[in-house]
Enzyme design. Structure first.
Site, PDB file in Angstrom:
ATOM      1  N   SER A 129       0.823  -1.210   0.000  1.00 33.57           N
ATOM      2  CA  SER A 129       0.000   0.000   0.000  1.00 33.57           C
ATOM      3  C   SER A 129       0.853   1.254   0.000  1.00 33.57           C
ATOM      4  O   SER A 129       1.944   1.286   0.588  1.00 33.57           O
ATOM      5  CB  SER A 129      -0.908   0.003   1.239  1.00 33.57           C
ATOM      6  OG  SER A 129      -1.519   1.264   1.417  1.00 33.57           O
ATOM      7  N   TYR A 156      -2.822  -0.073   9.889  1.00 39.41           N
ATOM      8  CA  TYR A 156      -2.916  -0.656   8.546  1.00 39.41           C
ATOM      9  C   TYR A 156      -1.594  -0.491   7.798  1.00 39.41           C
ATOM     10  O   TYR A 156      -1.054  -1.447   7.245  1.00 39.41           O
ATOM     11  CB  TYR A 156      -4.057   0.004   7.768  1.00 39.41           C
ATOM     12  CG  TYR A 156      -4.085  -0.384   6.318  1.00 39.41           C
ATOM     13  CD1 TYR A 156      -4.491  -1.657   5.929  1.00 39.41           C
ATOM     14  CD2 TYR A 156      -3.703   0.519   5.323  1.00 39.41           C
ATOM     15  CE1 TYR A 156      -4.506  -2.027   4.588  1.00 39.41           C
ATOM     16  CE2 TYR A 156      -3.715   0.161   3.982  1.00 39.41           C
ATOM     17  CZ  TYR A 156      -4.119  -1.109   3.622  1.00 39.41           C
ATOM     18  OH  TYR A 156      -4.124  -1.474   2.298  1.00 39.41           O
TER      19      TYR A 156
END
Length: 324
Positions: A129, A156
């Site tokens: 990501s 995350y």
């Protein structure tokens, strides 16, 4: 006949589109998904139904963190390539439910590494990501793969960077090629309802107010799903040398301000949004901006779909899905 390709998170947004592209070119695909309820499972069921109607596709409902099942699945089907896209998504949700990320992202990634290690997998492509870059200003030609990734602003992001490090260690220890993809904001038909463009569409169409965080000052490198799949499949077809581990940015390389995105969405919907301005939320970053020169050099990757083209395509799909 070529060995099947395993796609984890196949009932997810990017997973469904990737599986479809692979099927289109004649591959056999095994999909894995646990159909969790992070967002409406009916959307995941609808995506899965599209895939299950295709010849050459098999869906397995399973948790990727169940390492013994993943080990057996890869072994029993003779899988040689894995596209590992399953993960617990969402920056803000990680603040509320941290252990969901520990299981899906960390244990799940380790499970796939072990399945690959013990079964002679020739290439593991996995989802990372852009959040690993932390909160930093827009400057230069964008975020580069060799930029620092030591200051995550969400759990995350921390789990995604951890997955990259796990892969690096496994590549060194066990020698099978791996490629990590740092996705920048992905949008398009069959997208995730928790994403801003999707939730804004629903609310604007219903005449409800939308909350604009960061006082509208944020910017995102919005990347259309077809362009993302071009990059995924391109990387899958270009594994690193044995024992190699490479990381690639995969984005549009042209960030768009949040207010410009909303204006584009208003035009596509033919309605004006009632905007409520809010401060930044914990875990959010100000901007994302992909330098994709490394991916371009490997595969010729070049995004084709602008936000002005892509958002109307999404709105058309959304209207059909909502009314279907």
């Amino acid at each position: 006949m070529a060995a099947p390709i395993l796609v984890t998170g196949a009932a997810g947004f990017i997973g469904m589109h990737t599986a479809e592209r692979l099927l289109d070119r004649g591959e056999t695909v095994i999909g894995v998904d646990n159909f969790n309820d992070y967002y409406d499972p009916a959307l995941k069921d609808a995506r899965a139904a599209r895939l299950e109607a295709r010849e050459g596709f098999t869906m397995v409902r399973a948790d990727i963190a169940d390492h013994e099942r993943m080990l057996a699945l890869v072994r029993d089907h003779g899988v040689e390539r894995i596209v590992h896209l399953a993960a617990q998504a969402g920056v803000r949700y990680s603040i509320e439910n941290p252990f969901a990320y520990e299981r899906s992202n960390l244990a799940g990634h380790l499970s796939m590494l072990e399945a690959a290690r013990h079964n002679g997998v020739k290439h593991l492509v996995y989802a990372s990501s852009s959040s690993v870059y932390g909160d930093r200003p827009l400057e230069g030609s964008g975020f580069r793969e060799d930029d620092p990734t030591t200051d995550p602003v969400s759990l995350y992001a921390a789990t995604k960077r951890s997955c990259e490090l796990l892969s690096q260690s496994y590549a060194k220890l066990y020698g099978f090629p791996q490629s990590g993809l740092r996705f920048f904001t992905v949008y398009g038909p069959w997208g995730r309802p928790d994403m801003a463009y999707f939730s804004f569409t629903r609310k604007i169409a219903r005449g409800e107010a939308i909350e604009v965080y960061g006082e509208g000052e944020m910017a995102r490198d919005f990347t259309y799903i077809d362009d993302i799949v071009d990059g995924i499949v391109g990387v899958l077809d270009h594994p690193p040398a044995q024992g190699g581990h490479e990381i690639y940015n995969i984005g549009d390389s042209s960030p768009v301000g949040l207010m410009e995105m909303i204006t584009t969405l208003e035009d596509a919907l033919g309605a004006e949004a009632d905007k409520v301005m809010r401060p930044m939320q914990p875990g959010d970053v100000t901007a994302t901006y992909a330098d994709v020169s490394k991916l371009n050099a490997l595969t010729g990757y070049k995004p084709k779909v602008t936000l002005a083209e892509g958002l109307p395509r999404f709105v058309k799909w959304w209207r059909g899905y909502e009314n279907g």
